[in-house]
Write a protein that holds these residues in place. Structure first.
Motif, PDB file in Angstrom:
ATOM      1  N   LYS A 186       4.745  -0.924  -6.936  1.00 18.32           N
ATOM      2  CA  LYS A 186       3.867  -1.227  -5.794  1.00 18.32           C
ATOM      3  C   LYS A 186       2.485  -1.685  -6.254  1.00 18.32           C
ATOM      4  O   LYS A 186       1.924  -2.641  -5.717  1.00 18.32           O
ATOM      5  CB  LYS A 186       3.716   0.012  -4.914  1.00 18.32           C
ATOM      6  CG  LYS A 186       4.858   0.180  -3.954  1.00 18.32           C
ATOM      7  CD  LYS A 186       4.450   1.098  -2.812  1.00 18.32           C
ATOM      8  CE  LYS A 186       5.452   1.014  -1.688  1.00 18.32           C
ATOM      9  NZ  LYS A 186       4.978   1.677  -0.481  1.00 18.32           N
ATOM     10  N   ILE A 204       0.555  -5.649  -5.795  1.00 18.10           N
ATOM     11  CA  ILE A 204      -0.783  -6.006  -5.312  1.00 18.10           C
ATOM     12  C   ILE A 204      -1.488  -6.891  -6.327  1.00 18.10           C
ATOM     13  O   ILE A 204      -2.023  -7.956  -5.998  1.00 18.10           O
ATOM     14  CB  ILE A 204      -1.606  -4.737  -5.029  1.00 18.10           C
ATOM     15  CG1 ILE A 204      -1.010  -4.003  -3.832  1.00 18.10           C
ATOM     16  CG2 ILE A 204      -3.071  -5.096  -4.782  1.00 18.10           C
ATOM     17  CD1 ILE A 204      -1.688  -2.695  -3.505  1.00 18.10           C
ATOM     18  N   LEU A 258      -7.727   0.442  -2.777  1.00 16.92           N
ATOM     19  CA  LEU A 258      -6.274   0.623  -2.677  1.00 16.92           C
ATOM     20  C   LEU A 258      -5.735   1.408  -3.866  1.00 16.92           C
ATOM     21  O   LEU A 258      -4.869   2.256  -3.725  1.00 16.92           O
ATOM     22  CB  LEU A 258      -5.580  -0.733  -2.616  1.00 16.92           C
ATOM     23  CG  LEU A 258      -5.625  -1.469  -1.290  1.00 16.92           C
ATOM     24  CD1 LEU A 258      -5.009  -2.844  -1.444  1.00 16.92           C
ATOM     25  CD2 LEU A 258      -4.861  -0.704  -0.219  1.00 16.92           C
ATOM     26  N   ASP A 291       0.848  -1.177   0.000  1.00 19.52           N
ATOM     27  CA  ASP A 291       0.000   0.000   0.000  1.00 19.52           C
ATOM     28  C   ASP A 291       0.892   1.237   0.000  1.00 19.52           C
ATOM     29  O   ASP A 291       1.992   1.213   0.533  1.00 19.52           O
ATOM     30  CB  ASP A 291      -0.872  -0.035   1.266  1.00 19.52           C
ATOM     31  CG  ASP A 291      -2.007   0.952   1.183  1.00 19.52           C
ATOM     32  OD1 ASP A 291      -2.153   1.600   0.135  1.00 19.52           O
ATOM     33  OD2 ASP A 291      -2.747   1.075   2.172  1.00 19.52           O
ATOM     34  N   VAL A 292       0.385   2.337  -0.603  1.00 20.47           N
ATOM     35  CA  VAL A 292       1.226   3.538  -0.635  1.00 20.47           C
ATOM     36  C   VAL A 292       1.183   4.292   0.681  1.00 20.47           C
ATOM     37  O   VAL A 292       2.101   5.007   1.020  1.00 20.47           O
ATOM     38  CB  VAL A 292       0.809   4.515  -1.749  1.00 20.47           C
ATOM     39  CG1 VAL A 292       1.387   4.066  -3.069  1.00 20.47           C
ATOM     40  CG2 VAL A 292      -0.678   4.696  -1.815  1.00 20.47           C
ATOM     41  N   LYS A 293       0.084   4.164   1.401  1.00 21.69           N
ATOM     42  CA  LYS A 293      -0.017   4.887   2.659  1.00 21.69           C
ATOM     43  C   LYS A 293       0.239   3.932   3.818  1.00 21.69           C
ATOM     44  O   LYS A 293       0.247   2.728   3.661  1.00 21.69           O
ATOM     45  CB  LYS A 293      -1.402   5.509   2.814  1.00 21.69           C
ATOM     46  CG  LYS A 293      -1.662   6.614   1.814  1.00 21.69           C
ATOM     47  CD  LYS A 293      -3.012   7.224   2.075  1.00 21.69           C
ATOM     48  CE  LYS A 293      -3.388   8.197   0.976  1.00 21.69           C
ATOM     49  NZ  LYS A 293      -4.789   8.586   1.043  1.00 21.69           N
ATOM     50  N   ASP A 294       0.422   4.485   4.984  1.00 23.23           N
ATOM     51  CA  ASP A 294       0.650   3.656   6.154  1.00 23.23           C
ATOM     52  C   ASP A 294      -0.279   4.186   7.242  1.00 23.23           C
ATOM     53  O   ASP A 294      -0.031   5.225   7.826  1.00 23.23           O
ATOM     54  CB  ASP A 294       2.109   3.788   6.579  1.00 23.23           C
ATOM     55  CG  ASP A 294       2.503   2.622   7.464  1.00 23.23           C
ATOM     56  OD1 ASP A 294       1.606   1.888   7.896  1.00 23.23           O
ATOM     57  OD2 ASP A 294       3.707   2.461   7.722  1.00 23.23           O
ATOM     58  N   ASP A 295      -1.380   3.508   7.488  1.00 21.11           N
ATOM     59  CA  ASP A 295      -2.309   4.032   8.488  1.00 21.11           C
ATOM     60  C   ASP A 295      -3.034   2.919   9.223  1.00 21.11           C
ATOM     61  O   ASP A 295      -2.668   1.750   9.139  1.00 21.11           O
ATOM     62  CB  ASP A 295      -3.283   5.025   7.849  1.00 21.11           C
ATOM     63  CG  ASP A 295      -4.039   4.408   6.698  1.00 21.11           C
ATOM     64  OD1 ASP A 295      -4.128   3.168   6.652  1.00 21.11           O
ATOM     65  OD2 ASP A 295      -4.545   5.146   5.835  1.00 21.11           O
ATOM     66  N   ARG A 350      -6.405   4.993  -3.380  1.00 19.88           N
ATOM     67  CA  ARG A 350      -5.413   5.589  -2.483  1.00 19.88           C
ATOM     68  C   ARG A 350      -4.107   5.828  -3.221  1.00 19.88           C
ATOM     69  O   ARG A 350      -3.457   6.864  -3.059  1.00 19.88           O
ATOM     70  CB  ARG A 350      -5.128   4.627  -1.327  1.00 19.88           C
ATOM     71  CG  ARG A 350      -6.105   4.696  -0.207  1.00 19.88           C
ATOM     72  CD  ARG A 350      -6.106   3.394   0.566  1.00 19.88           C
ATOM     73  NE  ARG A 350      -4.907   3.153   1.355  1.00 19.88           N
ATOM     74  CZ  ARG A 350      -4.795   3.465   2.652  1.00 19.88           C
ATOM     75  NH1 ARG A 350      -5.792   4.046   3.270  1.00 19.88           N
ATOM     76  NH2 ARG A 350      -3.712   3.183   3.322  1.00 19.88           N
ATOM     77  N   HIS A 351      -3.757   4.842  -4.023  1.00 22.51           N
ATOM     78  CA  HIS A 351      -2.536   4.893  -4.799  1.00 22.51           C
ATOM     79  C   HIS A 351      -2.533   6.112  -5.715  1.00 22.51           C
ATOM     80  O   HIS A 351      -1.570   6.860  -5.782  1.00 22.51           O
ATOM     81  CB  HIS A 351      -2.529   3.625  -5.669  1.00 22.51           C
ATOM     82  CG  HIS A 351      -1.176   3.087  -5.933  1.00 22.51           C
ATOM     83  ND1 HIS A 351      -0.556   2.244  -5.078  1.00 22.51           N
ATOM     84  CD2 HIS A 351      -0.334   3.246  -6.978  1.00 22.51           C
ATOM     85  CE1 HIS A 351       0.622   1.910  -5.579  1.00 22.51           C
ATOM     86  NE2 HIS A 351       0.775   2.510  -6.724  1.00 22.51           N
ATOM     87  N   ALA A 406      -2.699   9.605  -3.997  1.00 24.01           N
ATOM     88  CA  ALA A 406      -1.462  10.029  -3.337  1.00 24.01           C
ATOM     89  C   ALA A 406      -0.395  10.342  -4.386  1.00 24.01           C
ATOM     90  O   ALA A 406       0.674   9.765  -4.394  1.00 24.01           O
ATOM     91  CB  ALA A 406      -0.966   8.943  -2.390  1.00 24.01           C
ATOM     92  N   ARG A 409       6.593   3.566  -8.213  1.00 23.92           N
ATOM     93  CA  ARG A 409       5.158   3.675  -7.962  1.00 23.92           C
ATOM     94  C   ARG A 409       4.402   2.536  -8.625  1.00 23.92           C
ATOM     95  O   ARG A 409       3.551   1.870  -8.030  1.00 23.92           O
ATOM     96  CB  ARG A 409       4.696   5.014  -8.499  1.00 23.92           C
ATOM     97  CG  ARG A 409       3.747   5.796  -7.628  1.00 23.92           C
ATOM     98  CD  ARG A 409       3.946   5.473  -6.217  1.00 23.92           C
ATOM     99  NE  ARG A 409       3.004   6.007  -5.263  1.00 23.92           N
ATOM    100  CZ  ARG A 409       2.429   7.194  -5.269  1.00 23.92           C
ATOM    101  NH1 ARG A 409       2.623   8.047  -6.202  1.00 23.92           N
ATOM    102  NH2 ARG A 409       1.622   7.556  -4.304  1.00 23.92           N
TER     103      ARG A 409
END
Lengths: 348, 445
Positions: free
Chosen positions: B56, B60, B421, A108-112, B424-425, B428, B53
């Motif tokens: 990642k 997944i 996901l 995942d790109v975020k960490d939460d 979010r990717h 961001a 990028r």
């Protein structure tokens, strides 16, 4: 040695690799679930970093086993798929959830906050698959597949819902956890974490011994074929002594903090257990009817697949060695090495 | 619901779910490698950021693809044990090759994802190349095995049992040889367009962002080259289907009656009652011309065949049409982009073009699913055409609606998570290059 026997040996070898590599990944999931106390986060991080680069490759051993089984011994694959439909289904569900949760957590790109949920899902599903793997191996060993039976219970539940298979499931689960604890010991140089995993490895080793005993006791009625071979033949006795001796040696080495050697004993113990099982089982895939000879594919297929395995192995083993050398240098190399702080650069 | 329908639905669902992840997992490594190669060549860090990028996201998709692929290797036996017992010795060797291809893919993906600071840049990009190549090899072998179900070869039937097996002849079956490139191109076109579409959307919101400009260009080049080649590959494949599976082709092309100088039909709804297609637009002689390079050539209609061997007409035809229609939309977009390049106008200056690309984001995947439905439903009622019916392959295990419901829930859950996901990717977006500092060889990490 005939083609069928050779292919059966390849299956057993692949199963050994799956247990030593994929099995340890499952076992790491068990410790992930049990992690608690002030170092909980550090334990989780160690486990994530230990399996991150290699778990995909480790998982492929299982796929290889399945493809070799349905190509080389299609009749056995078909019968197992029918009789063990229910545990096999849950096995793959466990595999899907575990793999997906690990990927969701680590790529995942975020960490939460949500990562805690993936961690939970990952560790809980890490319990399901090894347990069921053991149940399935147990069912294959006990050989209670009722080929023509009208009752749902007898045809689809009875073959695996047996005390012997269930204890086999527990045994495999604890065995993998034990293996993983010894691996993690070698992979960390944090004294606090080492102390934690040392205690866990000792506990798991003792529990493994107890469960192995239970498997043997239940095996007399539950898997008479295996039991007979192991208990009455000289080589069977030798193997049993070997496994027991290795467990005791590992515990002692853990007590005196020779982690590299303890880990090596755990590996040898698993290799010996699997091969003892395999040799006792031979020539049966599922006693009392299905052998590697009467369920095998025609000769031309066996020949083809053996050549493919040979060529594949030439590519596979150097690649695997390369992978492990990059990420697991301390793991492969000398025990004398002081585990200097590795560059634990996280992904990216 | 009958157990047969439940088993077919479950298999369709597992494959339909897996195919998306397999396609992305096959195509993304090429995009990553291209970005990394641009970085090594130009030293511009934007390309390194893109490669990392994308890596990642790929991880997944690859992981979900791997575990759902495992489900399939079990489900083939869990649902169709008689098929596997029959076909395992003949087509199983293909899967043993696939197993090793998958091994190298997984090993070198691990090195690619986690090895940025552990291996030299050259070794790193080489790992990416190996991932891309072995992904393609796995895809090719699996699709060729599927082709064998359409055009089974490499055995003889003696006393009702397949004998005199030749695994290589089975693997290199007529259908598989042309299905494989079609699938690979579909993977690159679908993934290239999807990635380009996402970056087009972000470019519309943040015009001039060099990250998205560079990412868009790489993805669009891969997607558009594949989209331009895809109709050609489809044409070759259609000719092959016409030769070896005339019934299936007739259903694809809505050719009910045998006809000289057959037209190409667009649209149309199958009318079961009157056994004909309604609302069809015809282009005269075009089908005969396309299939046999002769406007007067005869095309066999599906009514020549016993009705019990027909696949479901409506579903097969509709799926096929949808695939072709989307293929042409993607071709047009590729040509539009090519035209902009020819006029030396950067793609991102045309808002219209970017908007069209955003619209096209999911199209490639829809076309891939449609094409797969066309070929699989079009193969019914057979699992091995001419030899084994799907119903005969079914497991005796009762109550298959239970796993169907269970897996349906699981796949819905996973789909939802992956979409979330990816959101979010995408949301961001790295602000220029501050995300990850580049690390050069020899430097401490």
């Amino acid at each position: 040695m005939g083609l069928e026997t050779t292919l059966a040996l390849i299956l057993l070898t692949a199963l050994t690799f799956y247990a030593l590599l994929g099995g340890a990944d499952f076992g790491a999931g068990v410790w992930h679930l049990l992690a608690h106390g002030p170092t909980r986060r550090a334990q989780h991080q160690l486990i994530g970093e230990a399996i991150g680069p290699i778990w995909e490759a480790n998982h492929v051993w299982l796929i290889l086993i399945v493809t070799v089984l349905f190509t080389g011994f299609p009749a056995a694959y078909a019968q197992l798929s029918i009789s063990l439909h229910i545990p096999l289904t849950f096995l793959v569900i466990g595999i899907v959830i575990r793999g997906a949760a690990f990927a969701f957590r680590h790529y995942d790109v975020k960490d939460d906050e949500v990562h805690v949920r993936w961690d939970q899902l990952f560790s809980v599903s890490s319990l399901i698959s090894p347990f069921l793997l053991g149940v399935i191996l147990g069912a294959m060993t006990s050989g209670q597949l009722y080929l023509h039976d009208d009752s749902f219970w007898h045809a689809y539940v009875y073959p695996w819902l047996q005390p012997f298979s269930l204890v086999m499931g527990l045994f495999i689960l604890v065995l993998f956890a034990y293996l993983a604890a010894t691996y993690l010991l070698v992979e960390t140089n944090d004294p606090q974490l080492q102390e934690i995993f040392r205690k866990r490895a000792i506990g798991a080793a003792l529990l493994t011994g107890l469960l192995a005993e239970a498997v043997l006791i239940l095996g007399e009625a539950g898997a008479p074929h295996l039991w007979g071979d192991l208990m009455t033949s000289p080589w069977g006795g030798l193997m049993l002594f070997g496994v027991g001796g290795l467990t005791m040696a590992a515990v002692w080495l853990l007590v005196i903090r020779k982690f590299w050697w303890a880990r090596t004993c755990a590996i040898l113990q698993i290799i010996l257990s699997i091969w003892a099982w395999g040799i006792a089982q031979f020539p049966y895939l599922v006693p009392p009817h299905m052998t590697v000879f009467n369920t095998s594919a025609p000769e031309v297929t066996l020949r083809f697949i053996l050549i493919a395995m040979g060529v594949g192995a030439v590519l596979l083993f150097p690649s695997l060695y390369y992978l492990f050398r990059i990420f697991k240098g301390s793991f492969l190399l000398s025990h004398k090495r002081n585990y200097g702080h590795e560059d634990r650069s996280k992904i990216m | 619901m009958t157990d047969l329908l439940a088993a077919r639905s479950l298999m369709a669902m597992s494959l339909g779910f897996h195919i998306i992840f397999a396609v992305v997992g096959m195509a993304m490594p090429l995009l990553m490698v291209l970005a990394e190669w641009r970085w090594l060549k130009s030293g511009q860090e934007v390309y390194l950021t893109i490669a990392k990028r994308w890596a990642k996201g790929t991880a997944i998709f690859f992981a979900v693809g791997a575990v759902t692929g495992t489900v399939l290797s079990f489900q083939l036996g869990l649902l169709w044990p008689n098929f596997m017992e029959w076909a395992g010795p003949i087509i199983g060797p293909a899967f043993s090759i696939e197993g090793f291809a998958f091994f190298t893919e997984a090993i070198f993906l691990g090195i690619y994802l986690y090895g940025w600071r552990k291996v030299s840049p050259r070794a790193h990009i080489a790992a990416g190349v190996i991932v891309a190549l072995s992904g393609i090899l796995s895809g090719v072998v699996v699709v060729m095995a599927n082709g064998w179900m359409n055009t089974p070869r490499g055995f003889e039937m003696i006393e009702g049992l397949p004998s005199n097996i030749e695994p290589l002849a089975a693997l290199f079956n007529p259908s598989g040889l042309l299905q494989a490139p079609h699938m690979i191109l579909a993977a690159f076109a679908a993934t290239g367009f999807a990635v380009a579409g996402i970056h087009a959307y972000l470019l519309l919101r943040q015009p001039g962002n060099p990250f998205h400009q560079a990412a868009f260009t790489i993805a669009f080049v891969v997607g558009s080259v594949s989209a331009i080649l895809q109709p050609l590959s489809g044409d070759f494949l259609a000719k092959r289907v016409a030769e070896f599976q005339p019934l299936k082709l007739a259903v694809f092309e809505a050719q009910a009656e045998t006809q000289q100088g057959a037209p190409f039909r667009i649209g149309g709804l199958w009318n079961t009652e009157h056994q004909r297609f309604d609302y069809v637009v015809e282009i005269p002689y075009a089908l005969s011309l396309m299939l046999h390079l002769d406007p007067e050539a005869q095309v066999v209609g599906f009514k020549e065949f016993p009705q019990e061997n027909w696949p479901p007409i409506g579903v097969t035809r509709t799926a096929f049409q949808l695939m072709v229609f989307i293929g042409f939309i993607m071709l047009s977009l590729a040509l539009w982009g090519l035209w902009l390049t020819y006029k030396k106008q950067p793609h991102w200056q045309s808002r219209r073009f970017l908007q069209a690309m955003v619209f096209a984001t999911p199209l490639g995947f829809i076309a891939t699913e449609a094409g797969w439905v066309a070929t699989e439903v079009g193969r019914q009622p057979w699992v091995i055409v001419g030899y084994l019916r799907t119903a005969e392959a079914l497991t005796p295990m009762p109550g298959l609606t239970v796993p169907l419901m269970f897996f349906a829930g699981l796949y819905c859950f996973l789909t939802w998570i992956v979409i979330w996901l990816m959101w979010r990717h995408v949301s961001a977006t790295p602000k220029q290059f501050e995300m990850v500092p580049a690390v050069h060889e020899g430097e401490p990490a």
